[in-house]
Structures are given as C-alpha cells and as structure tokens.
Design an enzyme around this catalytic site. Sequence first.
Site, PDB file in Angstrom:
ATOM      1  N   GLY A  13       0.823  -1.213   0.000  1.00  0.00           N
ATOM      2  CA  GLY A  13       0.000   0.000   0.000  1.00  0.00           C
ATOM      3  C   GLY A  13       0.847   1.249   0.000  1.00  0.00           C
ATOM      4  N   GLY A  16       2.232   5.842   4.074  1.00  0.00           N
ATOM      5  CA  GLY A  16       1.249   6.376   5.003  1.00  0.00           C
ATOM      6  C   GLY A  16      -0.015   5.552   5.161  1.00  0.00           C
ATOM      7  N   GLY A  18      -0.416   2.731   6.617  1.00  0.00           N
ATOM      8  CA  GLY A  18      -0.504   2.074   7.917  1.00  0.00           C
ATOM      9  C   GLY A  18       0.071   0.678   7.944  1.00  0.00           C
ATOM     10  CB  SER A  20       4.714   0.046  10.440  1.00  0.00           C
ATOM     11  OG  SER A  20       5.716   0.210   9.463  1.00  0.00           O
ATOM     12  CG  ASP A  83       6.970  -2.745   7.262  1.00  0.00           C
ATOM     13  OD1 ASP A  83       7.831  -3.279   6.550  1.00  0.00           O
ATOM     14  OD2 ASP A  83       7.174  -1.700   7.907  1.00  0.00           O
ATOM     15  CG  ASP A  89      11.896  -2.158  -4.483  1.00  0.00           C
ATOM     16  OD1 ASP A  89      11.977  -1.642  -3.363  1.00  0.00           O
ATOM     17  OD2 ASP A  89      12.718  -1.955  -5.395  1.00  0.00           O
TER      18      ASP A  89
END
Length: 223
Positions: A13, A16, A18, A20, A83, A89
């Site tokens: 995703g 920011g 979420g 982690s 995470d 990538d």
Amino acid sequence: MKGEHKAVIVLAGMIGAGKSTYTKLISEALGSEAFYESVDDNRILEKFYEDPKRWAFSLQIHFLNSRFRSIKSAFLHENNVLDRSIYEDALFTKINHAEGNMSDAEMDTYLDLLDNMMEELDGMPKKSPDLLIYLRGSLDTVLSRIEKRGRVFEQIEGNEGLLTYYTHLHDQYDDWFKAYDKSATMVVDIDTLDLENPDDAVEIIGRVKARLNEVRSEAMVAE
C-alpha cells in the site's frame, strides 16, 4: 494459539497507509515474527525527499537490497509478516523513472538486478508468500495519515513536487495490485476501517484468519 495460522504474509500500500501498524497487529495475533522497513537507520531516505533526482536510484537500490534480505528470511522461517515486500518495489522505481528522477540506464540496471533477485527466490524451497494484504484508500486518507505521523520530510506543505509524486504513485497502485500474481490476496479498505477503533482491529484479524483458511483449503484441493 501461537503459530496456529503459520504463514508468510506481506503488506502492500501507499506511503502512510498504515503498513507497520497492521504488521504489528497481525503478527501479534498470529504469533508471527514481524519484519519492518526501517526508517531511522536509512541514511538516504531524507536525502531523497530533499533532492529526488540525485538520490532516487540510490534509495531504490537500498530498498531493493533490504526487501530481498527480508523476504529470504521470511521464506526460510515461514511464519512472518512483512510491512512491505520486494514485490511492489519496482512500482516506486518506475514512478521515479517516469517523474524524471532516474535515467533510462539507472532504470535498466535496477530491473536487471531485480530480475536476478527474483530468480534467486524461485530457487528457494518456499517461493512466494501465502497472502498479500493490500491496504487500499483514497489519496485524502493517505495524505491525512502522512500528516498525522509527522515525519517532516514527508509533508507536502510547500512542496508541490512531492504532492505530484504521491498522486502519481497513488494513481498506479490499483493497476499494480491487479497485475500481482505471486500469491493469494485480500483488500482492506482503510477509508472505512481504523485500527484505533478496537472493533475494527478485531474485524480485520477475523478477516485475515478467514482468508488464510480459504488459502489453505484451496491449496489442499489443488494437491
């Protein structure tokens, strides 16, 4: 029970979204080891935000190496939550290339290295994750969460180029997800679910466990 839902799970995703926080929640609920993408010891990340044309290639090579190391470890232990993974990538690298932050030669070098690494993964006893969880949300939600977590170098205020980068990246994520074919998937709508709400956290864990059970059942049928 610890290890009851043994699996390799990867989160995906936007910056920011979420990942982690979800990784911590899911790994604790499943008795898994969590793999986090470190920001504090990344000497290149903040430099990239200051001067993306100078640092984009170096940053993507750093991330690629880190994610390759993490996925190899996860495949060996087979009970992990990551995470972010090596599979998304290339999306960041392609956006940097499209934004003019990387040259054609740098892009070709990166893709050649990525292909080499993926061939190495194909040679491992476990060759892919069991489940990818895509945290999907609107750009407004993502920007709000970036602002809330407060990393100065990530903020868009006074940085029109960074907003353009976030927008371009966000626009490409659904297409990336549709093309992903390495494992089973599930989607979490971060516009409607918030881990700060305990009921939402319970619901998410229930969905993850149910999806893992589906994946196992499908694997047994395939055998």
